[in-house]
Design a protein around this motif. Structure first.
Motif, short mmCIF file in Angstrom:
data_model
loop_
_atom_site.label_atom_id
_atom_site.label_comp_id
_atom_site.label_asym_id
_atom_site.label_seq_id
_atom_site.Cartn_x
_atom_site.Cartn_y
_atom_site.Cartn_z
N ALA A 187 150.47 7.50 23.31
CA ALA A 187 149.73 8.11 24.41
C ALA A 187 148.23 7.94 24.22
CB ALA A 187 150.09 9.59 24.53
N ALA A 188 147.78 8.06 22.97
CA ALA A 188 146.36 7.84 22.70
C ALA A 188 145.99 6.39 22.98
CB ALA A 188 146.03 8.21 21.26
N GLY A 189 146.88 5.46 22.64
CA GLY A 189 146.63 4.05 22.93
C GLY A 189 146.55 3.78 24.42
N VAL A 190 147.43 4.40 25.18
CA VAL A 190 147.40 4.23 26.63
C VAL A 190 146.10 4.80 27.20
CG1 VAL A 190 148.49 4.97 28.79
CG2 VAL A 190 149.89 4.13 26.92
N ALA A 191 145.65 5.94 26.67
CA ALA A 191 144.41 6.54 27.15
C ALA A 191 143.22 5.62 26.88
CB ALA A 191 144.20 7.90 26.50
N VAL A 192 143.17 5.06 25.68
CA VAL A 192 142.06 4.16 25.35
C VAL A 192 142.12 2.90 26.21
CG1 VAL A 192 141.11 2.70 23.53
CG2 VAL A 192 141.80 5.03 23.02
N ALA A 193 143.32 2.37 26.42
CA ALA A 193 143.47 1.19 27.27
C ALA A 193 143.07 1.50 28.71
CB ALA A 193 144.90 0.68 27.21
N SER A 194 143.38 2.69 29.18
CA SER A 194 143.01 3.07 30.54
C SER A 194 141.50 3.15 30.70
CB SER A 194 143.63 4.42 30.91
OG SER A 194 145.03 4.33 30.86
N ILE A 195 140.84 3.67 29.68
CA ILE A 195 139.38 3.72 29.73
C ILE A 195 138.80 2.31 29.76
CG2 ILE A 195 137.32 4.37 28.41
CD1 ILE A 195 138.92 6.83 27.46
N GLY A 196 139.37 1.42 28.94
CA GLY A 196 138.91 0.03 28.94
C GLY A 196 139.15 -0.65 30.28
#
Length: 165
Positions: free
Chosen positions: A69-78
């Motif tokens: 979930a943290a990875g998805v959040a970071v990818a969404s910000i990118g």
């Protein structure tokens, strides 16, 4: 009997002059003792030891947010930053055209945002599927005491929780 050794006889009331003299003597003694008073604070300047004598205790990994979930959040910000950059680039390119509106720029960049969102979702699904089969085995040495009995009582406005061993 009088407990004060300075006045060995029976206690008698003082007249005004004697009371004034006794008060002056007590005030002089109080101010004389103030100069020899003990310090009221102390700072210990000895260094704190780096390693103590306590045995190591296992600290299990209990994160609140899963790693995927943290990875998805970071990818969404990118992706959001990238889409913003593409939108700004499209706006700069299309600025020279005659009637470019904000709605037109949004309509041009909307497909890019959709594709980026689908790619992010697919990437997170693939990463989650890969990590589903991986297990981590932690081996700790020593005795670990796990207390699981929790008693909760509410009194008045506040609540109190206690761990019983």
């Amino acid at each position: 009997m009088n407990a004060n050794p300075q006045y060995p006889g029976p206690v008698r009331p003082l007249n005004a002059a004697e009371a004034s003299a006794e008060a002056a003597r007590l005030i002089r003694e109080a101010y004389a003792m103030e100069a020899t008073a003990m310090p009221t604070s102390y700072r210990d300047t000895t260094p704190v030891p780096v390693i103590g004598a306590a045995a190591p205790v296992a600290q299990p990994d209990s994160r609140i947010v899963p790693q995927w979930a943290a990875g998805v959040a970071v990818a969404s910000i990118g992706v959001g930053a990238g889409i913003t950059g593409l939108g700004c680039g499209a706006w700069l390119i299309l600025q020279g055209l005659a009637s470019v509106t904000l709605f037109g720029v949004l309509a041009v960049t909307l497909p890019f945002a959709g594709v980026a969102a689908v790619l992010t979702a697919a990437g997170s699904a693939v990463a989650r599927a890969r990590s589903a089969n991986v297990t981590t085995t932690n081996i700790y040495e020593g005795t670990v005491i796990k207390r699981t009995d929790v008693t909760s009582t509410a009194r008045g406005i506040g609540a109190r929780s206690r761990i019983e061993s």
